[in-house]
Motif scaffolding. Structure first.
Motif, PDB file in Angstrom:
ATOM      1  N   UNK A 168      31.697 -36.288 120.000  1.00 40.23           N
ATOM      2  CA  UNK A 168      31.197 -35.097 120.546  1.00 40.23           C
ATOM      3  C   UNK A 168      32.416 -34.472 120.992  1.00 40.23           C
ATOM      4  N   UNK A 169      33.536 -35.175 121.268  1.00 38.61           N
ATOM      5  CA  UNK A 169      34.814 -34.178 121.799  1.00 38.61           C
ATOM      6  C   UNK A 169      35.313 -33.450 120.528  1.00 38.61           C
ATOM      7  N   UNK A 170      35.097 -34.076 119.665  1.00 35.18           N
ATOM      8  CA  UNK A 170      35.675 -33.416 118.215  1.00 35.18           C
ATOM      9  C   UNK A 170      34.885 -32.280 117.820  1.00 35.18           C
ATOM     10  N   UNK A 171      33.649 -32.513 117.886  1.00 29.76           N
ATOM     11  CA  UNK A 171      32.700 -31.266 117.782  1.00 29.76           C
ATOM     12  C   UNK A 171      32.834 -30.016 118.629  1.00 29.76           C
ATOM     13  N   UNK A 172      32.932 -30.523 119.932  1.00 29.51           N
ATOM     14  CA  UNK A 172      32.921 -29.634 121.202  1.00 29.51           C
ATOM     15  C   UNK A 172      34.033 -28.903 121.063  1.00 29.51           C
ATOM     16  N   UNK A 173      35.337 -29.555 121.042  1.00 30.25           N
ATOM     17  CA  UNK A 173      36.694 -28.944 121.379  1.00 30.25           C
ATOM     18  C   UNK A 173      37.405 -28.686 119.875  1.00 30.25           C
ATOM     19  N   UNK A 174      36.924 -29.477 118.929  1.00 28.75           N
ATOM     20  CA  UNK A 174      37.700 -29.336 117.835  1.00 28.75           C
ATOM     21  C   UNK A 174      37.374 -28.147 116.830  1.00 28.75           C
ATOM     22  N   UNK A 175      37.574 -28.261 115.519  1.00 31.67           N
ATOM     23  CA  UNK A 175      37.059 -27.402 114.647  1.00 31.67           C
ATOM     24  C   UNK A 175      36.373 -28.218 113.633  1.00 31.67           C
ATOM     25  N   UNK A 176      35.032 -28.176 113.566  1.00 30.10           N
ATOM     26  CA  UNK A 176      34.309 -29.047 112.670  1.00 30.10           C
ATOM     27  C   UNK A 176      34.802 -28.506 111.096  1.00 30.10           C
ATOM     28  N   UNK A 177      34.260 -29.416 110.264  1.00 31.42           N
ATOM     29  CA  UNK A 177      33.800 -30.586 110.283  1.00 31.42           C
ATOM     30  C   UNK A 177      34.432 -31.808 110.977  1.00 31.42           C
ATOM     31  N   UNK A 178      33.815 -32.679 111.533  1.00 30.76           N
ATOM     32  CA  UNK A 178      34.563 -33.774 112.176  1.00 30.76           C
ATOM     33  C   UNK A 178      34.304 -35.007 111.210  1.00 30.76           C
ATOM     34  N   UNK A 179      35.412 -35.811 111.044  1.00 30.93           N
ATOM     35  CA  UNK A 179      35.123 -36.993 110.187  1.00 30.93           C
ATOM     36  C   UNK A 179      35.308 -38.222 111.128  1.00 30.93           C
ATOM     37  N   UNK A 180      34.358 -39.080 110.763  1.00 28.42           N
ATOM     38  CA  UNK A 180      34.550 -40.435 111.368  1.00 28.42           C
ATOM     39  C   UNK A 180      34.704 -41.676 110.558  1.00 28.42           C
ATOM     40  N   UNK A 181      35.665 -42.305 110.737  1.00 24.04           N
ATOM     41  CA  UNK A 181      35.858 -43.431 109.733  1.00 24.04           C
ATOM     42  C   UNK A 181      35.849 -44.765 110.598  1.00 24.04           C
ATOM     43  N   UNK A 182      35.323 -45.628 109.873  1.00 25.08           N
ATOM     44  CA  UNK A 182      35.196 -47.094 110.285  1.00 25.08           C
ATOM     45  C   UNK A 182      36.096 -47.946 109.403  1.00 25.08           C
ATOM     46  N   UNK A 183      37.190 -48.364 110.102  1.00 24.96           N
ATOM     47  CA  UNK A 183      38.198 -49.119 109.175  1.00 24.96           C
ATOM     48  C   UNK A 183      38.279 -50.688 109.684  1.00 24.96           C
ATOM     49  N   UNK A 184      38.965 -51.519 109.042  1.00 28.56           N
ATOM     50  CA  UNK A 184      39.191 -52.752 109.240  1.00 28.56           C
ATOM     51  C   UNK A 184      40.585 -52.941 108.913  1.00 28.56           C
ATOM     52  N   UNK A 185      41.221 -53.672 109.893  1.00 35.50           N
ATOM     53  CA  UNK A 185      42.326 -54.558 109.693  1.00 35.50           C
ATOM     54  C   UNK A 185      42.704 -55.712 110.454  1.00 35.50           C
ATOM     55  N   UNK A 228      32.555 -38.820 138.649  1.00 34.19           N
ATOM     56  CA  UNK A 228      31.670 -39.247 137.703  1.00 34.19           C
ATOM     57  C   UNK A 228      30.314 -38.172 137.672  1.00 34.19           C
ATOM     58  N   UNK A 229      29.740 -38.177 136.389  1.00 33.47           N
ATOM     59  CA  UNK A 229      28.556 -36.980 136.539  1.00 33.47           C
ATOM     60  C   UNK A 229      29.044 -35.799 136.141  1.00 33.47           C
ATOM     61  N   UNK A 230      30.382 -35.362 136.068  1.00 32.82           N
ATOM     62  CA  UNK A 230      30.919 -34.063 135.875  1.00 32.82           C
ATOM     63  C   UNK A 230      31.442 -33.935 134.205  1.00 32.82           C
ATOM     64  N   UNK A 231      31.105 -35.040 133.575  1.00 33.10           N
ATOM     65  CA  UNK A 231      31.529 -34.536 132.043  1.00 33.10           C
ATOM     66  C   UNK A 231      33.029 -34.941 131.831  1.00 33.10           C
ATOM     67  N   UNK A 232      33.393 -34.836 130.646  1.00 30.32           N
ATOM     68  CA  UNK A 232      34.507 -35.175 130.240  1.00 30.32           C
ATOM     69  C   UNK A 232      35.313 -36.656 130.417  1.00 30.32           C
ATOM     70  N   UNK A 233      34.357 -37.513 130.391  1.00 28.86           N
ATOM     71  CA  UNK A 233      34.830 -39.007 130.652  1.00 28.86           C
ATOM     72  C   UNK A 233      34.925 -39.598 129.332  1.00 28.86           C
ATOM     73  N   UNK A 234      34.881 -38.965 128.054  1.00 25.93           N
ATOM     74  CA  UNK A 234      34.755 -39.571 126.773  1.00 25.93           C
ATOM     75  C   UNK A 234      35.994 -40.625 126.454  1.00 25.93           C
ATOM     76  N   UNK A 235      37.018 -39.919 126.765  1.00 28.76           N
ATOM     77  CA  UNK A 235      38.298 -40.743 126.613  1.00 28.76           C
ATOM     78  C   UNK A 235      38.532 -41.772 127.481  1.00 28.76           C
ATOM     79  N   UNK A 236      38.035 -41.688 128.690  1.00 33.47           N
ATOM     80  CA  UNK A 236      38.061 -42.830 129.655  1.00 33.47           C
ATOM     81  C   UNK A 236      37.140 -43.897 129.490  1.00 33.47           C
ATOM     82  N   UNK A 237      35.876 -43.503 128.933  1.00 29.84           N
ATOM     83  CA  UNK A 237      35.036 -44.660 128.404  1.00 29.84           C
ATOM     84  C   UNK A 237      35.747 -45.469 127.060  1.00 29.84           C
ATOM     85  N   UNK A 238      36.402 -44.506 126.377  1.00 29.74           N
ATOM     86  CA  UNK A 238      37.059 -45.158 125.190  1.00 29.74           C
ATOM     87  C   UNK A 238      37.925 -46.165 125.557  1.00 29.74           C
ATOM     88  N   UNK A 239      38.828 -45.579 126.286  1.00 28.65           N
ATOM     89  CA  UNK A 239      39.778 -46.846 126.778  1.00 28.65           C
ATOM     90  C   UNK A 239      39.262 -47.872 127.660  1.00 28.65           C
TER      91      UNK A 239
END
Length: 137
Positions: A61-78, A103-114
Motif C-alpha cells: 500500500x505504501x509503495x502504491x500510494x507513495x511510490x511509482x507503480x508498478x510495485x513488485x512484492x517478492x517472497x524470498x527464503x534464506x 493511532x487511527x491517523x494512518x501512516x503506521x505501515x512501517x511501525x506495524x512492519x517493525x
C-alpha cells in the motif's frame, strides 16, 4: 520521524514467488497467493501468515500510494527465514517511521512492519527502492 535502517539485501536469499501490482485492488489477490505460497514452504501457517499478510499489505500500500507503480512484492527464503521484499520506483523518498503519529491517523505501515517482523530494512537498486521484512519460517 526517523529513517528506516538502510541495509543490503539478503545475498543468499532465493526467490519463491513474485507479484507485480498496479493498483490497490490487487492487494486481495496478493494476500490469497501469499497464503498459498507460505503453506507450500512452511508448517507454521496461521500466525505467520497473519503477520506476513499485514506487512505485505502495508508495504505494498505504501509503495502504491507513495511510490511509482508498478510495485513488485517478492517472497524470498534464506535459511530458516522468509523475507518479503517490496519495491517501488520512487528513488527520491526514503522510508521513514512516523513515531509521533496517533493511532487511527494512518501512516503506521512501517511501525506495524517493525512490530511483526524480526528484522526490517531497505535498500536501493539502480531503478527501485526496496523495503524488506524478515520472518522466522
Amino acid at each position: 520521524m526517523s529513517a528506516l535502517r538502510s541495509s543490503a539485501p539478503h545475498p543468499a536469499a532465493v526467490e519463491l514467488r513474485c507479484w507485480t501490482l498496479d493498483s490497490f485492488g490487487e492487494l486481495r489477490t496478493l494476500r490469497a497467493a501469499l497464503r498459498e505460497a507460505i503453506e507450500t514452504h512452511t508448517d507454521e501457517v496461521d500466525d505467520l501468515f497473519d503477520k506476513m499478510a499485514v506487512v505485505a499489505t502495508e508495504l505494498a500500500t505504501n509503495a502504491l500510494r507513495h511510490g511509482l507503480p508498478p510495485t513488485e512484492v517478492r517472497l524470498l527464503r534464506e535459511d530458516d527465514h522468509l523475507i518479503l521484499d517490496v519495491a517501488d520506483h520512487d528513488m527520491g523518498t526514503l522510508p521513514e517511521l512516523d513515531q509521533g503519529r496517533p493511532l487511527g491517523a494512518g501512516g503506521l505501515g512501517l511501525q506495524l512492519t517493525k512490530t511483526f517482523a524480526i528484522d526490517v530494512g531497505w535498500y536501493r537498486t539502480s531503478s527501485t527502492k526496496n523495503v524488506w521484512a524478515s520472518f522466522p519460517g
